[in-house]
Design an enzyme around this catalytic site. Structure first.
Site, PDB file in Angstrom:
ATOM      1  N   GLN A 126      24.496  -6.765 -27.762  1.00 57.66           N
ATOM      2  CA  GLN A 126      23.901  -8.122 -28.748  1.00 57.66           C
ATOM      3  C   GLN A 126      23.683  -7.569 -30.312  1.00 57.66           C
ATOM      4  O   GLN A 126      23.366  -8.389 -31.101  1.00 57.66           O
ATOM      5  CB  GLN A 126      22.460  -8.188 -28.208  1.00 57.66           C
ATOM      6  CG  GLN A 126      22.679  -8.843 -26.795  1.00 57.66           C
ATOM      7  CD  GLN A 126      23.441 -10.231 -26.689  1.00 57.66           C
ATOM      8  OE1 GLN A 126      23.338 -10.862 -27.739  1.00 57.66           O
ATOM      9  NE2 GLN A 126      23.914 -10.193 -25.677  1.00 57.66           N
ATOM     10  N   HIS A 134      19.619  -5.780 -19.939  1.00 61.86           N
ATOM     11  CA  HIS A 134      20.457  -6.375 -19.255  1.00 61.86           C
ATOM     12  C   HIS A 134      20.872  -5.597 -17.845  1.00 61.86           C
ATOM     13  O   HIS A 134      20.936  -4.215 -17.731  1.00 61.86           O
ATOM     14  CB  HIS A 134      21.664  -6.524 -20.116  1.00 61.86           C
ATOM     15  CG  HIS A 134      22.643  -7.632 -19.587  1.00 61.86           C
ATOM     16  ND1 HIS A 134      23.617  -7.425 -18.492  1.00 61.86           N
ATOM     17  CD2 HIS A 134      23.210  -8.642 -19.875  1.00 61.86           C
ATOM     18  CE1 HIS A 134      24.478  -8.267 -18.249  1.00 61.86           C
ATOM     19  NE2 HIS A 134      23.979  -9.132 -19.075  1.00 61.86           N
ATOM     20  N   LYS A 156      31.855 -10.456 -27.277  1.00 63.54           N
ATOM     21  CA  LYS A 156      30.725 -10.888 -28.164  1.00 63.54           C
ATOM     22  C   LYS A 156      31.024 -10.562 -29.769  1.00 63.54           C
ATOM     23  O   LYS A 156      30.067 -11.057 -30.352  1.00 63.54           O
ATOM     24  CB  LYS A 156      29.509 -10.013 -27.798  1.00 63.54           C
ATOM     25  CG  LYS A 156      29.089 -10.515 -26.289  1.00 63.54           C
ATOM     26  CD  LYS A 156      27.846  -9.819 -25.782  1.00 63.54           C
ATOM     27  CE  LYS A 156      27.107 -10.491 -24.659  1.00 63.54           C
ATOM     28  NZ  LYS A 156      27.837 -10.462 -23.607  1.00 63.54           N
ATOM     29  N   CYS A 191      20.577 -12.369 -16.641  1.00 63.73           N
ATOM     30  CA  CYS A 191      20.760 -11.132 -16.422  1.00 63.73           C
ATOM     31  C   CYS A 191      19.808 -10.105 -16.916  1.00 63.73           C
ATOM     32  O   CYS A 191      20.221  -8.864 -16.991  1.00 63.73           O
ATOM     33  CB  CYS A 191      22.414 -10.501 -16.701  1.00 63.73           C
ATOM     34  SG  CYS A 191      23.505 -11.786 -16.071  1.00 63.73           S
ATOM     35  N   ASP A 211      22.880   0.436 -25.538  1.00 61.89           N
ATOM     36  CA  ASP A 211      23.787  -0.839 -25.207  1.00 61.89           C
ATOM     37  C   ASP A 211      23.516  -1.591 -26.579  1.00 61.89           C
ATOM     38  O   ASP A 211      22.538  -2.355 -26.786  1.00 61.89           O
ATOM     39  CB  ASP A 211      23.062  -1.453 -23.942  1.00 61.89           C
ATOM     40  CG  ASP A 211      23.684  -2.905 -23.746  1.00 61.89           C
ATOM     41  OD1 ASP A 211      24.530  -3.308 -24.250  1.00 61.89           O
ATOM     42  OD2 ASP A 211      23.106  -3.466 -22.573  1.00 61.89           O
TER      43      ASP A 211
END
Lengths: 416, 142
Positions: free
Chosen positions: A211, A131, A234, A374, A208
């Protein structure tokens, strides 16, 4: 997260109706609401919404400042939220968790603080699947010290091509920052292999996790990374709060990111000294209400039956993938199967722009995302400009998937 | 509301982008992106006697962006900068719901987009490129 094959029935072992009832929006918007954009923002769960409202209407005070009872209660609630987030991440202790405004803020802290230790010519290894939030902060911070950005390419399924680590990682590599799960392909990164490469040269490993966290608790210690970032919105909490987990020993060594109140030990005009982590990285008033909501969401989620939810999510993903392959002119991108992926599928409709796809799906109450998500380097690597994404979460059901598939057949009929 | 975005006029107009070509020797070339989705237009303008003599473009975008590029290319030839700037302003006014008639009547096809704020930038992308091209032309040839 390695996905197991889906069970025969998506709902085996899971009371989906009860689960959906924990998300107020589904009652509010009725049956013709098919939310398939959870990779952008998950819907807020009742526990988070109630925690946010309770703080703002009955417990609102600043934290770490006042000595009156209300302020003390707010501070205690804030630190309990930190502990709940730490537990969801499998952290050794709560003080390893920095409250941020979200993943972007978290990764900017990581990039700024880690790059302060780099020298010209040192290398930062990213991947083409990142991202923009895990690219641009490294470019900005790396540029200041003359660090070189390199990127792990993708294999033909859109996964990180970890066979290339041997040639990409060297003694010059000081930081490796990769996604736990792609927000475009859903591919889950084998963090263990990346960790081995990082450890072989003493590089810091940043993950990261934006997700990954919506699909069940994480074990940062087992992952073996050094920093782990994610967003509360999220994780079915409010917008405005997220977290950065930093391994304690590393956090002690890092300089602050932002300066201001709350992050200091002593301030004089001649110079200042700084608080210990995590407060060193939390300048100013934190997002208290959203952090409490995040803590409440983490605590509620931690008590769910994740093997059943995982089976449910992957059964829906399988139904979606199979359905997409039956529609003329639609090409799913990313991994072909369900192994090591999240329940997220991006696809291309030949001859139809993703925004037009999404606009027409909206007529049917189907919420999807179109564009580059993104992730422009990823799209370029796959030879695409943009794609349409359907991202599932624990609250989705077969009706959501079927509404999407019927809508796509209509899109193809009208525009392709 | 959505159905009106995809009426026959917009769809048919957008399809004309397939016939669009770049100019071999433009006086000004501008490349503009829509950061939201990565859509891109490369717009070429050639001038003669203070007016646009030819328009070329390569447009990668949604139906709305492509239709807007086609309308721009159809009407810009023969126009002077003042008329072009009036067209840009009138399109912005149309999308904002302000009273008035667009400089080029064909721009009225975008009236249904007014209600969908997230798609205004799609329609405006070619006209944003036109505005940048005019500004650049004026800077280079005041």
């Amino acid at each position: 997260m390695t996905a197991a094959p889906p069970p025969a029935s998506a709902s085996d072992g899971l009371d989906l109706g009860a689960l959906r009832s924990e998300f107020p929006i589904f009652t509010a918007r009725g049956p013709r609401f098919h939310y398939l954009d959870s990779a952008a923002t998950g819907q807020i769960c009742r526990a988070a919404a109630e925690a946010l409202l309770a703080y703002e209407t009955r417990g609102r005070a600043n934290v770490k400042r006042g000595v009156y009872r209300l302020a003390d209660e707010a501070t205690q609630a804030f630190e309990r939220a930190r502990a709940e987030i730490a537990a969801y991440l499998g952290a050794r202790e709560a003080r390893e968790v920095v409250i941020t405004s979200g993943t972007t803020h978290a990764l900017n802290i990581a990039a700024h603080c880690l790059c302060a230790r780099l020298r010209a010519g040192d290398e930062i290894l990213l991947s083409l699947a990142e991202h923009h939030s895990n690219i641009v902060p490294w470019q900005l911070a790396g540029e200041r010290v003359g660090a070189v950005i390199r990127a792990i390419p993708l294999d033909r399924e859109g996964r990180l091509d970890l066979d290339r680590l041997g040639e990409l990682v060297s003694r010059r590599t000081k930081v490796i920052a990769v996604t736990h799960c792609s927000n475009v392909t859903g591919a889950v990164t084998d963090i263990g292999r990346v960790r081995e490469a990082a450890q072989s040269v003493g590089a810091v490993l940043v993950v990261d996790g934006a997700q990954r966290v919506p699909h069940g608790p994480v074990d940062v210690q087992a992952l073996g990374c050094d920093l782990y970032a994610f967003s509360g919105h999220k994780l079915f909490a409010a917008t405005g709060a997220g977290a950065l987990w930093i391994r304690r020993e590393l956090a002690e060594e890092l300089p602050p990111f932002l300066g201001g109140g709350e992050m200091i030990r002593r301030v004089a005009i001649e110079g200042s000294t700084f608080a210990a982590p995590p407060h060193r990285f939390e300048a100013g008033t934190p997002p208290i209400g959203p952090a409490l909501a995040l803590g409440a969401a983490a605590a509620w989620l931690a008590g769910l039956d994740w093997p059943a939810i995982h089976a449910h999510e992957m059964a829906l993903a399988g139904r979606l993938l199979a359905g997409l392959r039956t529609i003329r002119g639609i090409r799913p991108i990313g991994p072909e199967g369900l192994q090591a992926r999240t329940p997220l599928v991006s696809f291309v409709v030949d001859g139809v722009h993703p925004h037009d796809v999404c606009q027409l799906l909206d007529e049917r109450g189907v919420c999807t995302r179109g564009g580059h998500h993104c992730a422009q380097p990823l799209h370029e690597a796959l030879g695409l400009e943009a794609s349409t994404r359907a991202s599932l979460a624990l609250y989705n059901d077969e009706a959501d998937v079927d509404a999407l598939l019927e809508g796509l057949e209509d899109v193809v009929r009208r525009l392709a | 509301m959505t159905a009106e975005l995809y009426d026959a006029a917009i769809v048919a107009t957008a399809k004309a982008t397939a016939e669009a070509e770049r100019l071999p020797a433009p006086d000004v070339t501008v490349e503009e992106d829509n950061p939201l989705c990565g859509d891109r237009i490369t717009l070429d303008l050639a001038f003669a006697d203070g007016r646009v003599a030819a328009v070329g473009h390569k447009t990668r975008g949604c139906l709305l962006t492509r239709a807007a590029a086609v309308v721009l290319a159809r009407h810009a030839v023969g126009a002077d900068p003042a008329e072009l700037r009036r067209a840009i302003a009138s399109l912005r006014a149309l999308l904002a719901g302000e009273a008035g008639t667009p400089e080029w009547p064909e721009l009225s096809m975008f009236e249904p987009v007014r209600a969908v704020a997230s798609r205004h930038d799609c329609v405006l992308l070619p006209f944003r490129a036109l505005e940048v091209a005019l500004d650049r032309r004026e800077r280079e040839r005041p």
